[in-house]
Design a protein around this motif. Structure first.
Motif, PDB file in Angstrom:
ATOM      1  N   UNK A 167      18.131 -23.426   4.228  1.00  0.00           N
ATOM      2  CA  UNK A 167      19.504 -23.084   3.850  1.00  0.00           C
ATOM      3  C   UNK A 167      19.796 -21.593   3.928  1.00  0.00           C
ATOM      4  N   UNK A 168      21.077 -21.300   3.958  1.00  0.00           N
ATOM      5  CA  UNK A 168      21.543 -19.916   3.884  1.00  0.00           C
ATOM      6  C   UNK A 168      22.448 -19.842   2.657  1.00  0.00           C
ATOM      7  N   UNK A 169      22.191 -18.862   1.803  1.00  0.00           N
ATOM      8  CA  UNK A 169      22.989 -18.728   0.575  1.00  0.00           C
ATOM      9  C   UNK A 169      23.752 -17.410   0.635  1.00  0.00           C
ATOM     10  N   UNK A 170      25.053 -17.471   0.374  1.00  0.00           N
ATOM     11  CA  UNK A 170      25.866 -16.255   0.478  1.00  0.00           C
ATOM     12  C   UNK A 170      27.075 -16.329  -0.457  1.00  0.00           C
ATOM     13  N   UNK A 171      27.501 -15.171  -0.927  1.00  0.00           N
ATOM     14  CA  UNK A 171      28.739 -15.061  -1.720  1.00  0.00           C
ATOM     15  C   UNK A 171      29.722 -14.262  -0.882  1.00  0.00           C
ATOM     16  N   UNK A 172      30.970 -14.639  -0.864  1.00  0.00           N
ATOM     17  CA  UNK A 172      31.984 -13.858  -0.158  1.00  0.00           C
ATOM     18  C   UNK A 172      33.356 -14.147  -0.728  1.00  0.00           C
ATOM     19  N   UNK A 173      34.330 -13.297  -0.401  1.00  0.00           N
ATOM     20  CA  UNK A 173      35.715 -13.596  -0.750  1.00  0.00           C
ATOM     21  C   UNK A 173      36.198 -14.626   0.271  1.00  0.00           C
ATOM     22  N   UNK A 174      36.582 -15.791  -0.201  1.00  0.00           N
ATOM     23  CA  UNK A 174      36.905 -16.871   0.730  1.00  0.00           C
ATOM     24  C   UNK A 174      38.257 -16.651   1.397  1.00  0.00           C
ATOM     25  N   UNK A 175      38.299 -16.922   2.708  1.00  0.00           N
ATOM     26  CA  UNK A 175      39.569 -16.896   3.437  1.00  0.00           C
ATOM     27  C   UNK A 175      40.050 -18.333   3.630  1.00  0.00           C
ATOM     28  N   UNK A 176      41.186 -18.502   4.277  1.00  0.00           N
ATOM     29  CA  UNK A 176      41.768 -19.855   4.448  1.00  0.00           C
ATOM     30  C   UNK A 176      40.836 -20.822   5.176  1.00  0.00           C
ATOM     31  N   UNK A 177      40.148 -20.299   6.201  1.00  0.00           N
ATOM     32  CA  UNK A 177      39.245 -21.170   6.971  1.00  0.00           C
ATOM     33  C   UNK A 177      38.051 -21.604   6.121  1.00  0.00           C
ATOM     34  N   UNK A 178      37.530 -20.660   5.316  1.00  0.00           N
ATOM     35  CA  UNK A 178      36.414 -21.005   4.426  1.00  0.00           C
ATOM     36  C   UNK A 178      36.850 -22.101   3.453  1.00  0.00           C
ATOM     37  N   UNK A 179      38.018 -21.921   2.862  1.00  0.00           N
ATOM     38  CA  UNK A 179      38.493 -22.896   1.858  1.00  0.00           C
ATOM     39  C   UNK A 179      38.707 -24.276   2.475  1.00  0.00           C
ATOM     40  N   UNK A 180      39.344 -24.278   3.648  1.00  0.00           N
ATOM     41  CA  UNK A 180      39.577 -25.556   4.330  1.00  0.00           C
ATOM     42  C   UNK A 180      38.239 -26.249   4.625  1.00  0.00           C
ATOM     43  N   UNK A 218      34.252  -9.128   3.326  1.00  0.00           N
ATOM     44  CA  UNK A 218      34.981 -10.408   3.336  1.00  0.00           C
ATOM     45  C   UNK A 218      36.448 -10.220   2.930  1.00  0.00           C
ATOM     46  N   UNK A 219      36.708  -9.183   2.142  1.00  0.00           N
ATOM     47  CA  UNK A 219      38.097  -8.876   1.784  1.00  0.00           C
ATOM     48  C   UNK A 219      38.858  -8.425   3.042  1.00  0.00           C
ATOM     49  N   UNK A 220      38.203  -7.600   3.842  1.00  0.00           N
ATOM     50  CA  UNK A 220      38.835  -7.130   5.087  1.00  0.00           C
ATOM     51  C   UNK A 220      38.979  -8.274   6.095  1.00  0.00           C
ATOM     52  N   UNK A 221      37.936  -9.120   6.170  1.00  0.00           N
ATOM     53  CA  UNK A 221      37.990 -10.265   7.102  1.00  0.00           C
ATOM     54  C   UNK A 221      39.116 -11.213   6.738  1.00  0.00           C
ATOM     55  N   UNK A 222      39.322 -11.383   5.433  1.00  0.00           N
ATOM     56  CA  UNK A 222      40.363 -12.310   4.957  1.00  0.00           C
ATOM     57  C   UNK A 222      41.745 -11.932   5.494  1.00  0.00           C
ATOM     58  N   UNK A 223      41.969 -10.610   5.617  1.00  0.00           N
ATOM     59  CA  UNK A 223      43.271 -10.151   6.124  1.00  0.00           C
ATOM     60  C   UNK A 223      43.486 -10.615   7.567  1.00  0.00           C
ATOM     61  N   UNK A 224      42.424 -10.603   8.358  1.00  0.00           N
ATOM     62  CA  UNK A 224      42.517 -11.033   9.764  1.00  0.00           C
ATOM     63  C   UNK A 224      42.680 -12.559   9.837  1.00  0.00           C
ATOM     64  N   UNK A 225      41.832 -13.267   9.092  1.00  0.00           N
ATOM     65  CA  UNK A 225      41.813 -14.732   9.189  1.00  0.00           C
ATOM     66  C   UNK A 225      43.088 -15.347   8.643  1.00  0.00           C
ATOM     67  N   UNK A 226      43.596 -14.804   7.545  1.00  0.00           N
ATOM     68  CA  UNK A 226      44.765 -15.405   6.906  1.00  0.00           C
ATOM     69  C   UNK A 226      46.088 -15.014   7.560  1.00  0.00           C
ATOM     70  N   UNK A 227      45.999 -14.096   8.531  1.00  0.00           N
ATOM     71  CA  UNK A 227      47.227 -13.689   9.225  1.00  0.00           C
ATOM     72  C   UNK A 227      47.719 -14.872  10.053  1.00  0.00           C
ATOM     73  N   UNK A 228      48.969 -15.322   9.800  1.00  0.00           N
ATOM     74  CA  UNK A 228      49.486 -16.483  10.521  1.00  0.00           C
ATOM     75  C   UNK A 228      49.867 -16.085  11.937  1.00  0.00           C
ATOM     76  N   UNK A 229      49.536 -16.976  12.886  1.00  0.00           N
ATOM     77  CA  UNK A 229      49.820 -16.682  14.295  1.00  0.00           C
ATOM     78  C   UNK A 229      51.305 -16.799  14.582  1.00  0.00           C
ATOM     79  N   UNK A 246      45.582 -23.414   9.758  1.00  0.00           N
ATOM     80  CA  UNK A 246      44.426 -23.932  10.491  1.00  0.00           C
ATOM     81  C   UNK A 246      44.220 -25.420  10.196  1.00  0.00           C
ATOM     82  N   UNK A 247      43.467 -26.074  11.063  1.00  0.00           N
ATOM     83  CA  UNK A 247      43.169 -27.486  10.825  1.00  0.00           C
ATOM     84  C   UNK A 247      41.700 -27.779  11.125  1.00  0.00           C
ATOM     85  N   UNK A 248      41.269 -28.919  10.595  1.00  0.00           N
ATOM     86  CA  UNK A 248      39.879 -29.341  10.813  1.00  0.00           C
ATOM     87  C   UNK A 248      39.867 -30.463  11.835  1.00  0.00           C
TER      88      UNK A 248
END
Lengths: 205, 53
Positions: free
Chosen positions: A16-29, B42-53, A118-120
């Motif tokens: 496994x890989x274990x990591x903490x990060x601020x989740x973005x929309x793709x991570x949450x989905x 990840x805070x900086x990445x979130x800005x790129x990923x969450x930007x709507x196309x 985004x979609x899955x």
């Protein structure tokens, strides 16, 4: 192999890989879809570009690719019900989603209600590599949530095989990030099997 | 407006150079990623990923 703490604040182990990060929309989905499918007991794995994005690649994506095991209609309907907080973009009818899409190997797409991206993209394995990935999936624990991803070695080799600029960039990101942790013998074997040596040597290494 | 006379070879060369530059950027970005706390990258990445196309 013991777990090792990597410079990038993650633990990379054999299982496994274990990591903490601020989740973005793709991570949450991805986490929400994966948890819902997993609860039905259906094996699933995330492949392709999202694996690079999960580990920090600086790009967006309109979708996340899931491979799940082949299902009977009854089991598919159970998965469908587990995803009721999402919207199916192909059709509103679950029977049709199975008959016209999933059973034919066509991806069924789910997004958050009212959103298109985004979609899955959820589909069954359509070749030997996808079957292998499902069996040999790797666990990733992100903020204490479990998802399954393609082994990094295969992910790099497969992207080298696909060969578009975006694929090669995704592969290079993973390779440069994890190179001290990868099973290089396994990686070379995959690259060779996929006849992707040229791309690997020129653009990834 | 008159369209300039184009050289496909020149464009191919630019395309190749851009790609090589992006690969180099990935190397330096990954080096930055490795020494930056997850919370920050990840805070900086979130800005790129969450930007709507």
């Amino acid at each position: 192999m013991k777990n090792k703490t990597c410079k990038v604040e993650l633990e990379y182990g054999k299982e496994s890989i274990v990591m903490e990060k601020e989740l973005n929309e793709l991570d949450e989905l991805t986490i929400n879809i994966s948890e819902a499918i997993e609860k039905t007991g259906v094996k699933n794995v995330v492949v392709s570009g999202y694996v690079s994005i999960l580990f920090g690649r600086s790009r967006a994506s309109e979708d996340v690719d899931f491979i799940i095991e082949p299902l009977t209609k009854e089991k598919f309907l159970e998965v469908w019900n587990s995803l009721k907080e999402f919207e199916c973009l192909n059709t509103e009818k679950k029977e049709e989603a199975y008959k016209e899409y999933f059973s034919k190997g066509i991806a069924v797409r789910f997004s958050k209600k009212g959103e298109y991206i985004p979609n899955a993209e959820i589909k069954k394995p359509k070749n030997k590599i996808e079957e292998w990935v499902l069996i040999n999936r790797k666990k990733a624990i992100i903020n204490n949530k479990k998802i399954f991803i393609s082994p990094i070695e295969l992910q790099i080799a497969y992207k080298a095989f696909l060969g578009s600029e975006k694929d090669l960039e995704d592969a290079r990101h993973l390779y440069k990030l994890f190179k001290e942790k990868l099973d290089l013998k396994k990686l070379k074997k995959f690259v060779g099997e996929l006849k992707a040596e040229k791309n690997f040597e020129r653009h990834i290494q | 407006m008159k369209f300039p006379k184009i050289s496909i070879e020149e464009l191919e060369e630019s395309k190749k150079k851009n790609f090589e530059e992006r690969l180099k950027f990935i190397d330096s970005y990954v080096e930055w990623l490795k020494k930056t706390p997850n919370k920050e990258w990840s805070k900086q990445q979130k800005k790129i990923v969450n930007r709507k196309k």
